[in-house]
Design an enzyme around this catalytic site. Structure first.
Site, PDB file in Angstrom:
ATOM      1  N   SER A  14       1.185   5.458 -90.834  1.00 27.57           N
ATOM      2  CA  SER A  14       0.304   4.804 -89.873  1.00 27.57           C
ATOM      3  C   SER A  14      -0.624   3.759 -90.498  1.00 27.57           C
ATOM      4  O   SER A  14      -0.161   2.796 -91.085  1.00 27.57           O
ATOM      5  CB  SER A  14      -0.477   5.902 -89.158  1.00 27.57           C
ATOM      6  OG  SER A  14      -1.274   5.385 -88.165  1.00 27.57           O
TER       7      SER A  14
ATOM      8  N   GLU B   8      -8.443   8.374 -77.452  1.00 24.97           N
ATOM      9  CA  GLU B   8      -9.466   8.501 -78.475  1.00 24.97           C
ATOM     10  C   GLU B   8     -10.135   7.137 -78.586  1.00 24.97           C
ATOM     11  O   GLU B   8      -9.504   6.102 -78.324  1.00 24.97           O
ATOM     12  CB  GLU B   8      -8.842   8.870 -79.830  1.00 24.97           C
ATOM     13  CG  GLU B   8      -8.260  10.269 -79.853  1.00 24.97           C
ATOM     14  CD  GLU B   8      -7.828  10.701 -81.260  1.00 24.97           C
ATOM     15  OE1 GLU B   8      -8.262  11.770 -81.687  1.00 24.97           O
ATOM     16  OE2 GLU B   8      -7.063   9.978 -81.909  1.00 24.97           O
TER      17      GLU B   8
ATOM     18  N   ARG C 180     -16.977  14.227 -91.680  1.00 21.69           N
ATOM     19  CA  ARG C 180     -17.402  13.026 -90.964  1.00 21.69           C
ATOM     20  C   ARG C 180     -18.643  13.308 -90.133  1.00 21.69           C
ATOM     21  O   ARG C 180     -18.740  14.343 -89.481  1.00 21.69           O
ATOM     22  CB  ARG C 180     -16.283  12.536 -90.053  1.00 21.69           C
ATOM     23  CG  ARG C 180     -15.016  12.181 -90.820  1.00 21.69           C
ATOM     24  CD  ARG C 180     -14.136  11.220 -90.046  1.00 21.69           C
ATOM     25  NE  ARG C 180     -12.770  11.220 -90.560  1.00 21.69           N
ATOM     26  CZ  ARG C 180     -12.363  10.573 -91.649  1.00 21.69           C
ATOM     27  NH1 ARG C 180     -13.228   9.880 -92.378  1.00 21.69           N
ATOM     28  NH2 ARG C 180     -11.101  10.632 -92.032  1.00 21.69           N
TER      29      ARG C 180
ATOM     30  N   THR D 205      -7.530  14.645 -92.053  1.00 21.17           N
ATOM     31  CA  THR D 205      -6.585  13.804 -92.783  1.00 21.17           C
ATOM     32  C   THR D 205      -7.057  13.432 -94.189  1.00 21.17           C
ATOM     33  O   THR D 205      -6.282  12.935 -94.984  1.00 21.17           O
ATOM     34  CB  THR D 205      -6.347  12.477 -92.035  1.00 21.17           C
ATOM     35  OG1 THR D 205      -7.594  11.786 -91.967  1.00 21.17           O
ATOM     36  CG2 THR D 205      -5.818  12.697 -90.629  1.00 21.17           C
TER      37      THR D 205
HETATM   38  C1  16G Z   1      -4.914  11.515 -87.087  1.00 19.89           C
HETATM   39  C2  16G Z   1      -4.663  11.671 -85.617  1.00 19.89           C
HETATM   40  C3  16G Z   1      -5.667  10.884 -84.823  1.00 19.89           C
HETATM   41  C4  16G Z   1      -7.079  11.264 -85.196  1.00 19.89           C
HETATM   42  C5  16G Z   1      -7.258  11.166 -86.691  1.00 19.89           C
HETATM   43  C6  16G Z   1      -8.574  11.787 -87.088  1.00 19.89           C
HETATM   44  C7  16G Z   1      -2.522  11.852 -84.506  1.00 19.89           C
HETATM   45  C8  16G Z   1      -1.187  11.229 -84.282  1.00 19.89           C
HETATM   46  N1  16G Z   1      -3.324  11.180 -85.297  1.00 19.89           N
HETATM   47  O1  16G Z   1      -4.687  10.208 -87.511  1.00 19.89           O
HETATM   48  O2  16G Z   1      -5.458  11.149 -83.468  1.00 19.89           O
HETATM   49  O3  16G Z   1      -8.004  10.438 -84.563  1.00 19.89           O
HETATM   50  O4  16G Z   1      -6.239  11.897 -87.340  1.00 19.89           O
HETATM   51  O5  16G Z   1      -8.698  11.746 -88.467  1.00 19.89           O
HETATM   52  O6  16G Z   1      -2.828  12.917 -83.995  1.00 19.89           O
HETATM   53  P1  16G Z   1      -9.749  12.630 -89.215  1.00 19.89           P
HETATM   54  O7  16G Z   1      -9.480  14.069 -88.871  1.00 19.89           O
HETATM   55  O8  16G Z   1      -9.573  12.299 -90.636  1.00 19.89           O
HETATM   56  O9  16G Z   1     -11.094  12.203 -88.703  1.00 19.89           O
HETATM   57 MG    MG Z   2      -0.756   5.282 -86.052  1.00 17.68          MG
END
Ligand code: 16G
Ligand code: MG
EC number: 5.4.2.3
Length: 550
Positions: free
Chosen positions: A70, A384, A518, A513
């Protein structure tokens, strides 16, 4: 059968030996596995095995495998599985994915694989079907080889379709369409998807004038490929001015461009900020992310001030438009529209929607959570703030629309437009391209430019801070990530800080991720927001440090 299975296990083991696990611990997180591409061959191989198991468990239904990272930097890559209805992999299977990915040796891998099969009474020799795709990352082709090595170990038990280089949402569409026994969702090919979108767009635009050309920042990713191909299907209706379409130069992907850049920096990508690009009053631009499942819009107010039209703005635009159409079709008693957001949604957007008597649900971050909540509405609009989202029409809502007996031309038109919208909007997952068409259609129907769209409500100033802590797993949340339950006592301190600020709101959550926590804060003014964010960040740092030394 036993000996047949033994032979198969041997074939898998032999192939797996070519893809040893590096000294890394892997986790199937919010968006699947994601890390440096060079670390991923063994993971991808094992994901192939799991895809086959999942398909077998579901009587041979087709499962999708998408290789992408992504919006991450170019050296990263990732992989996620897509369930038969085009949704994200069922959550309980994420554990199996993590377990297989972390087996140290081939022998461990085979044992873990057999254990999962036994636990779920899956015959590993039964037929399966897998479709896969990848984005434009340099590590993609190598990783696809690992996937193919895994799938081919099963011989002709597994039906394989390689979609090649395409976007995440296109893969989700193809999975859903392939499994759709009624064959009403659309042809299960990339072309089938574009044809479907183009036909719905034509219906919705009708005999209106062609749409104004639109600047689209493709993040130098696979969205550029999709946009170019799709553009040919709608030449008479709209033209795209594609920017950041360089999928070949090293390091270009997501670099200083794309939806994530725009949303996190709250500014135009330098290439879009070039004089002349958005110069004409009310020219709109949009940015895709690296795999084109996210979109944000923007324009320059009075030719100068950057204005972001993010996922929240898209949700509001879509929900109000659909609600209007439902009323025009006189179906408001049968079809209820609802909106799904996360804690990151700007407080102003939530207030604006609620004031219009449209229900709002707040879920945890991550597409799968919003998607499931949206399924509870007849028409569920979910976005989102970062631009992930779509609109889901329930089977019941579609039936109501199909069976409606309009008593005036206006009712008839509204009903037909709602049906066309359900075709235009990707029902499997959010798609930057399909969302872009949705926005353009609504603006054309309303005869609005970006300024009129933007005029609905004013975002509260907001800040997002990334905090690195010794151990993010001590941060546990409840109430759709809006409150902390651990570390004990921290939430009370945050509440006290928030109470002192006008229109203040702040929450803390561990990232799904990245290895960080945060902090989000919003308030009535920018200085108050910055101050609140700083106070909460300090609270988090102190508490985390204290916990680490305790
Ligand atoms: C991922 C999620 C996205 C979310 C992000 C939050 C999917 C396909 N993607 O990229 O929706 O906004 O994580 O990231 O579900 P974070 O947990 O690092 O804040
Ligand atoms: Mg993406």
């Amino acid at each position: 059968m036993a000996s047949q299975n033994q032979e198969l296990l041997q074939a898998i083991a032999k192939a797996a030996d070519q893809y040893p696990k590096p000294a890394v611990t892997f986790t199937y997180g919010t968006a699947g596995f994601r890390t440096l591409g060079e670390r991923l061959p063994s993971v991808i191989f094992r994901v192939g095995m799991l895809a086959v198991l999942r398909s077998q468990r579901l009587n041979g239904a087709t499962i999708g495998v998408m290789v992408t990272a992504s919006h991450n930097p170019e050296p990263d890559n990732g992989v996620k599985l897509v369930d038969p209805a085009g949704e994200m992999l069922e959550q309980s299977w994420e554990t199996h994915a993590t377990a297989l990915a972390n087996c140290e040796t081939t022998q461990d891998l085979i044992s873990a694989y057999e254990a999962i099969a036994a636990q779920m009474r899956i015959d590993i020799s039964s037929p399966a079907s897998v479709v896969y795709a990848y984005d434009t990352r340099p590590s993609g082709p190598g990783l696809i080889k690992a996937l193919e090595a895994s799938l081919s170990a099963f011989g002709d038990r597994v039906k394989i379709v390689n979609l090649g280089i395409t976007t995440t949402p296109v893969l989700h569409y193809v999975v859903k369409a392939t499994n759709d026994r009624s064959a009403t969702y659309g042809k299960p090919t990339i072309e089938g998807y574009y044809e479907k979108l183009a036909a719905a767009l034509k219906t919705l635009i009708g005999n209106r004038a062609p749409l104004a050309p639109l600047y689209v920042d493709c993040a130098n990713g696979v969205g550029a490929v999709a946009l170019e191909e799709f553009g040919k299907y709608v030449e008479n209706i709209m033209t795209f001015k594609a920017l950041n379409t360089d999928t070949k130069s090293k390091g270009a992907l997501n670099y200083q461009c794309g939806a994530d850049f725009v949303k996190t920096k709250q500014q135009l990508p330098p290439s879009v900020a070039e004089p002349g690009v958005l110069a004409q009053p009310d020219t709109r631009g949009a940015s895709f992310d690296g795999d084109a499942d996210r979109i944000v819009y923007y324009y320059l107010r009075d030719g100068k001030t950057f204005r972001l039209l993010d996922g929240d703005k898209i949700a509001v635009l879509a929900a109000l438009f659909i609600e209007d159409l439902v009323k025009r079709a006189r179906l408001q008693d049968a079809i209820k529209v609802g909106v799904v957001q996360t804690a990151y949604a700007n407080g102003s957007s939530t207030k604006f929607i609620k004031e219009r008597n449209i229900p709002v649900t707040c879920t945890a971050t991550g597409v799968k959570h919003l998607h499931h909540a949206a399924l509870k509405y007849d028409v569920g609009v979910y976005f989102e703030a970062n631009g992930h989202g779509t609109v889901l029409f329930s089977a019941a809502a579609l039936e109501t629309l199909h069976k409606a007996k309009p008593s005036s031309p206006e009712e008839d038109k509204a009903t037909k437009n709602l049906l066309a919208l359900s075709e235009l909007i990707n029902q499997a997952v959010g798609d930057a391209l399909s969302d872009l068409l949705l926005v353009e259609v609504i603006l054309a129907h309303r005869a609005w430019g970006a300024a009129e769209w933007d005029a609905g409500y004013e975002d509260l100033p907001n800040r997002l801070v990334k905090v690195e802590v010794p151990d993010r797993t001590i941060f546990l949340t409840t109430d759709a990530e809006r409150k902390l339950t651990s570390p004990l006592g921290l939430q009370k301190l945050i509440d006290e800080a928030v109470a002192k600020v006008e229109q203040g709101r702040s929450f803390v959550r561990p990232s799904g991720t990245e290895d960080c926590v945060r902090v989000y804060a919003e308030a009535s003014t920018t200085p108050a927001t910055d101050q609140l964010a700083a106070i909460v960040t300090d609270l988090v740092k102190h508490t985390a440090a204290a916990a680490a030394t305790a």
